[in-house]
Motif scaffolding. Structure first.
Motif, mmCIF file in Angstrom:
data_model
loop_
_atom_site.group_PDB
_atom_site.id
_atom_site.type_symbol
_atom_site.label_atom_id
_atom_site.label_comp_id
_atom_site.label_asym_id
_atom_site.label_seq_id
_atom_site.Cartn_x
_atom_site.Cartn_y
_atom_site.Cartn_z
ATOM 1 N N ARG A 294 -7.409 12.220 49.190
ATOM 2 C CA ARG A 294 -7.260 10.801 48.839
ATOM 3 C C ARG A 294 -6.757 10.006 50.038
ATOM 4 N N GLU A 295 -7.534 9.005 50.407
ATOM 5 C CA GLU A 295 -7.211 8.214 51.591
ATOM 6 C C GLU A 295 -5.944 7.389 51.447
ATOM 7 N N TRP B 189 -3.138 12.149 54.261
ATOM 8 C CA TRP B 189 -4.452 11.796 54.797
ATOM 9 C C TRP B 189 -4.294 10.824 55.971
ATOM 10 N N GLY B 190 -3.438 9.823 55.815
ATOM 11 C CA GLY B 190 -3.228 8.847 56.877
ATOM 12 C C GLY B 190 -2.639 9.464 58.129
ATOM 13 N N TYR C 99 -4.615 9.861 61.695
ATOM 14 C CA TYR C 99 -4.002 9.319 62.911
ATOM 15 C C TYR C 99 -3.897 10.401 63.991
ATOM 16 N N LEU C 100 -3.399 11.576 63.621
ATOM 17 C CA LEU C 100 -3.256 12.645 64.607
ATOM 18 C C LEU C 100 -4.609 13.026 65.206
ATOM 19 N N LYS C 101 -5.620 13.074 64.358
ATOM 20 C CA LYS C 101 -6.966 13.372 64.855
ATOM 21 C C LYS C 101 -7.427 12.297 65.835
ATOM 22 N N SER C 102 -7.125 11.031 65.533
ATOM 23 C CA SER C 102 -7.517 9.926 66.423
ATOM 24 C C SER C 102 -6.795 9.989 67.766
ATOM 25 N N LYS D 190 3.407 10.589 62.865
ATOM 26 C CA LYS D 190 2.734 9.291 62.980
ATOM 27 C C LYS D 190 3.727 8.196 63.391
ATOM 28 N N ILE D 191 4.994 8.411 63.117
ATOM 29 C CA ILE D 191 6.052 7.493 63.555
ATOM 30 C C ILE D 191 6.542 7.897 64.941
#
Length: 144
Positions: A24-25, A30-31, A35-38, A131-132
């Motif tokens: 689920r996005e 998921w977020g 982000y880590l993949k990006s 992500k932070i």
């Protein structure tokens, strides 16, 4: 856990197993994984309910032990309740020979599992979110 532990974890990691990655996005897992993949990390989803499917263009594994050793997972990012962490750390230590960091997301801690991982030479980050921390690290707002 120190600022230098966080910096080292995020600088050294290449392949991150994300335990509890939701399809689920709207879910934090998921977020964070997206982000880590990006940011250039390889993400390996771990979710028994989604095993065999693709999430973020990566094959989902049912557990850490099912990930092929050649994947060279060096960090495990845990999106599970604190009570689940000891068993996950045991599994990670047994199944992932390249493991360097256990990362527990915001609100997740396990002193017993953290001590066991540290005793095995694995860095532990608790109650933090990459992500932070990654943008903070990249912006220089840290002291290493």
């Amino acid at each position: 856990m120190t600022e230098s532990d966080i910096a080292a974890a995020l600088t050294e990691a290449r392949t991150i197993a994300v335990v509890g990655l939701s399809p689920r996005e709207d879910r934090p897992s998921w977020g964070v994984a997206r982000y880590l993949k990006s940011q250039g990390y390889r993400i390996i989803p771990v979710n028994p309910g989604q095993a065999g499917k693709l999430l973020l263009d990566e094959l989902v594994y049912p557990n850490l032990a099912a990930i092929p050793r050649e994947a060279e997972v060096d960090m495990v990012d845990i999106f599970r309740r604190s009570e689940a962490v000891p068993a996950l750390v045991d599994e990670a230590l047994a199944a992932l020979p390249a493991l360097r960091t256990i990362w527990m997301q915001l609100g997740i801690t396990s002193p017993v599992a953290a001590e066991k991982a540290r005793a095995a030479g694995v860095r532990v980050i608790e109650d933090r979110c990459p992500k932070i921390e990654l943008p903070r690290l990249q912006s220089g707002l840290h002291s290493v």
